[in-house]
Motif scaffolding. Sequence first.
Motif, PDB file in Angstrom:
ATOM      1  N   GLN A  12       7.886  -2.194 -15.926  1.00 52.10           N
ATOM      2  CA  GLN A  12       8.837  -1.298 -16.591  1.00 52.10           C
ATOM      3  C   GLN A  12      10.268  -1.829 -16.471  1.00 52.10           C
ATOM      4  O   GLN A  12      11.051  -1.762 -17.424  1.00 52.10           O
ATOM      5  N   GLN A  13      10.613  -2.364 -15.317  1.00 56.95           N
ATOM      6  CA  GLN A  13      11.944  -2.944 -15.105  1.00 56.95           C
ATOM      7  C   GLN A  13      12.151  -4.150 -16.015  1.00 56.95           C
ATOM      8  O   GLN A  13      13.215  -4.323 -16.608  1.00 56.95           O
ATOM      9  N   LEU A  14      11.114  -4.979 -16.143  1.00 51.05           N
ATOM     10  CA  LEU A  14      11.204  -6.153 -17.018  1.00 51.05           C
ATOM     11  C   LEU A  14      11.376  -5.748 -18.480  1.00 51.05           C
ATOM     12  O   LEU A  14      12.158  -6.365 -19.203  1.00 51.05           O
ATOM     13  N   ILE A  15      10.669  -4.711 -18.895  1.00 50.00           N
ATOM     14  CA  ILE A  15      10.831  -4.222 -20.272  1.00 50.00           C
ATOM     15  C   ILE A  15      12.283  -3.817 -20.499  1.00 50.00           C
ATOM     16  O   ILE A  15      12.895  -4.182 -21.498  1.00 50.00           O
ATOM     17  N   GLU A  16      12.832  -3.069 -19.549  1.00 47.38           N
ATOM     18  CA  GLU A  16      14.226  -2.614 -19.656  1.00 47.38           C
ATOM     19  C   GLU A  16      15.184  -3.808 -19.772  1.00 47.38           C
ATOM     20  O   GLU A  16      16.078  -3.825 -20.620  1.00 47.38           O
ATOM     21  N   ILE A  17      14.975  -4.822 -18.949  1.00 46.00           N
ATOM     22  CA  ILE A  17      15.830  -6.015 -18.974  1.00 46.00           C
ATOM     23  C   ILE A  17      15.705  -6.726 -20.318  1.00 46.00           C
ATOM     24  O   ILE A  17      16.709  -7.099 -20.934  1.00 46.00           O
ATOM     25  N   LEU A  18      14.480  -6.932 -20.771  1.00 41.76           N
ATOM     26  CA  LEU A  18      14.265  -7.667 -22.026  1.00 41.76           C
ATOM     27  C   LEU A  18      14.858  -6.935 -23.219  1.00 41.76           C
ATOM     28  O   LEU A  18      15.436  -7.556 -24.109  1.00 41.76           O
ATOM     29  N   LEU A  31       1.700  -7.015 -21.594  1.00 41.59           N
ATOM     30  CA  LEU A  31       1.418  -7.920 -20.476  1.00 41.59           C
ATOM     31  C   LEU A  31       0.923  -9.273 -20.968  1.00 41.59           C
ATOM     32  O   LEU A  31       1.123 -10.291 -20.311  1.00 41.59           O
ATOM     33  N   GLU A  32       0.294  -9.294 -22.134  1.00 42.10           N
ATOM     34  CA  GLU A  32      -0.237 -10.535 -22.682  1.00 42.10           C
ATOM     35  C   GLU A  32       0.804 -11.321 -23.484  1.00 42.10           C
ATOM     36  O   GLU A  32       0.555 -12.452 -23.876  1.00 42.10           O
ATOM     37  N   ALA A  33       1.946 -10.711 -23.753  1.00 45.16           N
ATOM     38  CA  ALA A  33       2.967 -11.352 -24.601  1.00 45.16           C
ATOM     39  C   ALA A  33       3.464 -12.649 -23.968  1.00 45.16           C
ATOM     40  O   ALA A  33       3.813 -12.690 -22.793  1.00 45.16           O
ATOM     41  N   ASN A  34       3.488 -13.698 -24.783  1.00 48.43           N
ATOM     42  CA  ASN A  34       4.023 -14.979 -24.348  1.00 48.43           C
ATOM     43  C   ASN A  34       5.547 -14.928 -24.469  1.00 48.43           C
ATOM     44  O   ASN A  34       6.079 -14.527 -25.504  1.00 48.43           O
ATOM     45  N   LEU A  35       6.225 -15.330 -23.404  1.00 47.68           N
ATOM     46  CA  LEU A  35       7.691 -15.254 -23.385  1.00 47.68           C
ATOM     47  C   LEU A  35       8.321 -16.052 -24.514  1.00 47.68           C
ATOM     48  O   LEU A  35       9.342 -15.664 -25.070  1.00 47.68           O
ATOM     49  N   TYR A  36       7.718 -17.189 -24.840  1.00 51.01           N
ATOM     50  CA  TYR A  36       8.326 -18.103 -25.804  1.00 51.01           C
ATOM     51  C   TYR A  36       7.901 -17.808 -27.239  1.00 51.01           C
ATOM     52  O   TYR A  36       8.735 -17.721 -28.130  1.00 51.01           O
ATOM     53  N   THR A  37       6.598 -17.648 -27.448  1.00 49.32           N
ATOM     54  CA  THR A  37       6.120 -17.487 -28.826  1.00 49.32           C
ATOM     55  C   THR A  37       6.161 -16.046 -29.311  1.00 49.32           C
ATOM     56  O   THR A  37       6.439 -15.787 -30.473  1.00 49.32           O
ATOM     57  N   SER A  43      14.498 -21.570 -23.188  1.00 45.97           N
ATOM     58  CA  SER A  43      14.633 -21.981 -21.791  1.00 45.97           C
ATOM     59  C   SER A  43      15.888 -21.403 -21.140  1.00 45.97           C
ATOM     60  O   SER A  43      15.881 -21.062 -19.956  1.00 45.97           O
ATOM     61  N   ILE A  44      16.966 -21.266 -21.892  1.00 45.50           N
ATOM     62  CA  ILE A  44      18.195 -20.676 -21.354  1.00 45.50           C
ATOM     63  C   ILE A  44      17.969 -19.192 -21.040  1.00 45.50           C
ATOM     64  O   ILE A  44      18.406 -18.691 -20.007  1.00 45.50           O
ATOM     65  N   ASP A  45      17.242 -18.501 -21.927  1.00 45.15           N
ATOM     66  CA  ASP A  45      16.919 -17.093 -21.680  1.00 45.15           C
ATOM     67  C   ASP A  45      16.107 -16.930 -20.391  1.00 45.15           C
ATOM     68  O   ASP A  45      16.347 -16.005 -19.614  1.00 45.15           O
ATOM     69  N   THR A  46      15.165 -17.842 -20.179  1.00 45.54           N
ATOM     70  CA  THR A  46      14.340 -17.701 -18.977  1.00 45.54           C
ATOM     71  C   THR A  46      15.156 -17.957 -17.716  1.00 45.54           C
ATOM     72  O   THR A  46      14.932 -17.307 -16.700  1.00 45.54           O
ATOM     73  N   ALA A  68       5.849 -22.449 -14.584  1.00 42.44           N
ATOM     74  CA  ALA A  68       4.478 -22.235 -15.057  1.00 42.44           C
ATOM     75  C   ALA A  68       4.313 -20.876 -15.737  1.00 42.44           C
ATOM     76  O   ALA A  68       3.283 -20.604 -16.331  1.00 42.44           O
ATOM     77  N   VAL A  69       5.314 -20.034 -15.646  1.00 43.85           N
ATOM     78  CA  VAL A  69       5.228 -18.689 -16.203  1.00 43.85           C
ATOM     79  C   VAL A  69       5.254 -18.743 -17.727  1.00 43.85           C
ATOM     80  O   VAL A  69       6.129 -19.373 -18.320  1.00 43.85           O
ATOM     81  N   ARG A  70       4.281 -18.090 -18.334  1.00 40.04           N
ATOM     82  CA  ARG A  70       4.201 -18.071 -19.795  1.00 40.04           C
ATOM     83  C   ARG A  70       4.131 -16.658 -20.371  1.00 40.04           C
ATOM     84  O   ARG A  70       4.630 -16.403 -21.445  1.00 40.04           O
ATOM     85  N   THR A  71       3.482 -15.749 -19.638  1.00 43.25           N
ATOM     86  CA  THR A  71       3.286 -14.396 -20.177  1.00 43.25           C
ATOM     87  C   THR A  71       3.991 -13.365 -19.301  1.00 43.25           C
ATOM     88  O   THR A  71       4.393 -13.657 -18.169  1.00 43.25           O
ATOM     89  N   MET A  72       4.098 -12.164 -19.826  1.00 45.05           N
ATOM     90  CA  MET A  72       4.688 -11.069 -19.048  1.00 45.05           C
ATOM     91  C   MET A  72       3.886 -10.824 -17.779  1.00 45.05           C
ATOM     92  O   MET A  72       4.452 -10.543 -16.732  1.00 45.05           O
TER      93      MET A  72
END
Length: 85
Positions: A12-18, A31-37, A43-46, A68-72
């Motif tokens: 929930q905190q991550l959703i708020e930040i994003l 939870l399955e969402a890929n951060l990049y696609t 990369s700057i956002d991450t 190595a992080v790719r998904t939520m």
Amino acid sequence: MSKLESKEQIYQQLIEILVDDFEVDSDDITLEANLYTDLDLDSIDTVDLVIKLQEITGKSVNPETFKAVRTMQHVVDAVYDLVHS
């Protein structure tokens, strides 16, 4: 730190930040969402996200952990491990 005790609270905190900081549409965040696609982070956002997580947790985040992080789900698990280490 009590608001980040569970994985659900972290998620929930991550959703708020994003939504607030990265202007990601909350409907796109799963939870399955890929951060990049799926969420269009670069990369700057991450790097910014890692800095934000350090501020929230008060703990130093190892950049190697987030390479190595790719998904939520990966982010939630990494933050959970960080908070409970």
